[in-house]
Design an enzyme around this catalytic site. Structure first.
Site, PDB file in Angstrom:
ATOM      1  CG  ASP A 121     -10.625   0.678  38.132  1.00  0.00           C
ATOM      2  OD1 ASP A 121     -10.979  -0.493  38.293  1.00  0.00           O
ATOM      3  OD2 ASP A 121     -11.417   1.645  38.142  1.00  0.00           O
ATOM      4  CG  ASP A 127     -15.886  -1.655  38.077  1.00  0.00           C
ATOM      5  OD1 ASP A 127     -16.258  -0.534  37.706  1.00  0.00           O
ATOM      6  OD2 ASP A 127     -14.680  -1.965  38.239  1.00  0.00           O
TER       7      ASP A 127
HETATM    8  C1  DX5 Z   1     -13.766  -0.006  33.980  1.00  0.00           C
HETATM    9  C2  DX5 Z   1     -13.393   0.439  35.358  1.00  0.00           C
HETATM   10  C3  DX5 Z   1     -14.453   1.124  36.134  1.00  0.00           C
HETATM   11  C4  DX5 Z   1     -14.920   2.467  35.644  1.00  0.00           C
HETATM   12  C5  DX5 Z   1     -16.257   2.374  35.002  1.00  0.00           C
HETATM   13  O1  DX5 Z   1     -12.773  -0.877  33.520  1.00  0.00           O
HETATM   14  O2  DX5 Z   1     -13.072  -0.738  36.073  1.00  0.00           O
HETATM   15  O3  DX5 Z   1     -13.953   1.258  37.448  1.00  0.00           O
HETATM   16  O4  DX5 Z   1     -14.978   3.346  36.696  1.00  0.00           O
HETATM   17  O5  DX5 Z   1     -17.169   3.410  35.317  1.00  0.00           O
HETATM   18  P1  DX5 Z   1     -18.117   4.059  34.198  1.00  0.00           P
HETATM   19  O6  DX5 Z   1     -18.600   2.945  33.295  1.00  0.00           O
HETATM   20  O7  DX5 Z   1     -19.279   4.687  34.928  1.00  0.00           O
HETATM   21  O8  DX5 Z   1     -17.301   5.050  33.475  1.00  0.00           O
HETATM   22 ZN    ZN Z   2     -12.806  -1.301  38.591  1.00  0.00          ZN
END
Ligand code: DX5
Ligand code: ZN
Length: 238
Positions: free
Chosen positions: A38, A178
């Site tokens: 990310d 995601d």
């Molecule tokens: C959110 C990110 C995600 C993150 C979300 O902007 O892009 O990659 O890993 O994962 P969770 O919701 O499970 O924390």
């Molecule tokens: Zn992501």
């Protein structure tokens, strides 16, 4: 190991940074499908995550393909920053570029798999005239930027609508999901059409479960969703 055709992309921003090497070893051993990077610029989405210096340092440690999720304004300025390999996925946001089609072509020319992400408020119709040029559409089920957010529920029906659109045009585009990809939602996401699950803080790098167990649990939930999806397909044909 439980087999399913649903792939898992591990969201490295959610990894235990005090234990990176050990966690990467587990991801390698468990044959996780992608490392999800990310990249956030503080403009397209708030906060900052990893830049090329961190990512390029971790890359040689494994042969797992990379899955870049660029949450940045004007993404093409960063296309040359990463040590990419054929088969890697490069995903840019529909909302972040002035010329989506031009950027899609650039990524294709780099020999990479092309993805476009849509934030929760963006309609799938915005992809109508580029869909045939994409390998992957990333449906964000939370607003881009932070881990641990609550799911925006209507994004599940968006996955279903997108799947129907892909089928309607006879395409093989994969759907990646995601945000809040965890046991509570994986069966619904996969039944709706998700092919690649981004495992973040709630599904993969959990505080209450060790990493091998959470991978196994995600795979079990994905299988349940896939069986539901196949059941629907069967009913549709009858
Ligand atoms: C959110 C990110 C995600 C993150 C979300 O902007 O892009 O990659 O890993 O994962 P969770 O919701 O499970 O924390
Ligand atoms: Zn992501």
């Amino acid at each position: 190991m439980i087999k399913s055709t649903i792939e898992i992309s591990a969201s490295i921003m959610c990894i235990n940074w005090l234990n990176v090497q050990a966690d990467l070893d587990i991801l390698i051993k468990e044959k996780i499908d992608y490392l999800h990077w990310d990249i956030i610029d503080g403009q397209f989405a708030s906060d900052f995550t990893m830049g090329s210096s961190i990512i390029n340092t971790l890359l040689p440690y494994s042969n797992i393909p990379s899955d870049y999720h660029l949450m940045v304004e004007n993404p093409s300025r960063l296309f040359d920053s990463f040590q990419t390999h054929p088969g890697d996925i490069f995903t840019i946001h529909q909302e972040s570029t002035r010329n989506l089609h031009r950027d899609i072509i650039k990524i294709r020319q780099m020999g990479l798999r092309v993805g476009v992400a849509i934030s929760p408020g963006t309609s799938i119709e915005t992809l109508r005239y580029v869909l045939e040029d994409l390998d992957i559409v990333l449906v964000m089920t939370v607003n881009p930027g932070f881990k641990g957010q609550k799911i925006i529920p209507q994004t599940i029906s968006k996955i279903n609508d997108l799947k129907q659109m892909i089928n309607k045009y006879g395409l093989t585009t994969k759907i990646q999901v995601d945000g809040s990809v965890n046991n509570q939602y994986i069966p619904d996401m996969v039944a709706a059409g998700a092919d690649i699950l981004v495992g973040g803080s709630s599904g993969l790098f959990r505080k209450d479960l060790n990493l091998p167990k959470s991978i196994e649990t995600m795979r079990i939930q994905a299988k349940i969703g896939l069986e539901r999806r196949r059941g629907h397909c069967h009913l549709d044909l009858v």
